[in-house]
Design a protein around this motif. Structure first.
Motif, mmCIF file in Angstrom:
data_model
loop_
_atom_site.group_PDB
_atom_site.id
_atom_site.type_symbol
_atom_site.label_atom_id
_atom_site.label_comp_id
_atom_site.label_asym_id
_atom_site.label_seq_id
_atom_site.Cartn_x
_atom_site.Cartn_y
_atom_site.Cartn_z
ATOM 1 N N GLY A 1 0.790 -1.213 0.000
ATOM 2 C CA GLY A 1 0.000 0.000 0.000
ATOM 3 C C GLY A 1 0.827 1.269 0.000
ATOM 4 O O GLY A 1 0.286 2.349 0.096
ATOM 5 N N ARG A 2 2.123 1.148 -0.068
ATOM 6 C CA ARG A 2 2.990 2.317 -0.054
ATOM 7 C C ARG A 2 3.688 2.501 -1.401
ATOM 8 O O ARG A 2 4.809 2.961 -1.441
ATOM 9 C CB ARG A 2 4.015 2.201 1.061
ATOM 10 N N ALA A 3 3.008 2.151 -2.465
ATOM 11 C CA ALA A 3 3.606 2.326 -3.780
ATOM 12 C C ALA A 3 3.619 3.801 -4.175
ATOM 13 O O ALA A 3 4.408 4.207 -5.010
ATOM 14 C CB ALA A 3 2.862 1.505 -4.822
ATOM 15 N N VAL A 4 2.739 4.579 -3.566
ATOM 16 C CA VAL A 4 2.712 6.011 -3.856
ATOM 17 C C VAL A 4 3.995 6.634 -3.312
ATOM 18 O O VAL A 4 4.313 6.497 -2.135
ATOM 19 C CB VAL A 4 1.470 6.670 -3.209
ATOM 20 N N GLU A 5 4.710 7.298 -4.192
ATOM 21 C CA GLU A 5 5.991 7.897 -3.808
ATOM 22 C C GLU A 5 5.773 9.311 -3.272
ATOM 23 O O GLU A 5 4.756 9.945 -3.552
ATOM 24 C CB GLU A 5 6.929 7.888 -5.014
ATOM 25 N N PHE A 6 6.726 9.788 -2.509
ATOM 26 C CA PHE A 6 6.579 11.086 -1.847
ATOM 27 C C PHE A 6 6.382 12.225 -2.832
ATOM 28 O O PHE A 6 5.656 13.170 -2.544
ATOM 29 C CB PHE A 6 7.785 11.360 -0.939
#
Length: 148
Positions: free
Chosen positions: A14-19
């Motif tokens: 669920g943390r594929a979204v990058e900063f």
């Protein structure tokens, strides 16, 4: 050690979204996450673009955020992506005649096959239960076969 590997793997889900993709407006970012969690990664096919690390998923996440920044509603963003990639991009496509036919066709084919098998078995049983020859018919058959 195995627990550490498991936890590290679990944290990355669920943390594929990058900063650099995250929008500064928290409400708009929440909308983007809600939309992208319902969109299929066209590379992975079984993951949402929010969960996928594929480059195409990243491009789609950025596209969703750009459309939201441009003022599109959630439905307009989804409609844009469906127009561009087809209903396959939706993880939960709407129920239409096409999807009903797609999901129902295997059951329809199985049902037709079962009916064909049942009719074939019934026909064979009728043939097996045929009336035996009478004595007169047996004599005529033997005479016809013996005449050769």
């Amino acid at each position: 050690m195995a627990l550490l590997v498991f936890l590290a793997g679990g944290l990355s889900v669920g943390r594929a979204v990058e900063f650099d993709e995250i929008l500064p407006d928290k409400a708009m970012e929440a909308r983007a996450r809600a939309i992208s969690s319902g969109l299929r990664c066209l590379v992975c096919q079984n993951q949402s673009i929010d969960d996928s690390n594929a480059p195409l998923a990243r491009d789609l996440r950025i596209l969703v955020r750009e459309r939201l920044k441009a003022g599109d509603s959630d439905e307009q963003v989804r409609a844009f992506l469906v127009a561009r990639y087809g209903e396959f991009v939706l993880l939960r496509p709407p129920v239409t005649m096409t999807t009903v036919l797609l999901w129902g066709a295997p059951f329809l084919i199985l049902g037709c096959g079962a009916i064909a098998i049942a009719l074939g078995v019934r026909r064979r049983r009728r043939q097996a239960l045929a009336v035996p020859l009478s004595d007169e018919e047996k004599a005529r058959l033997e005479a016809a076969l013996g005449a050769d």
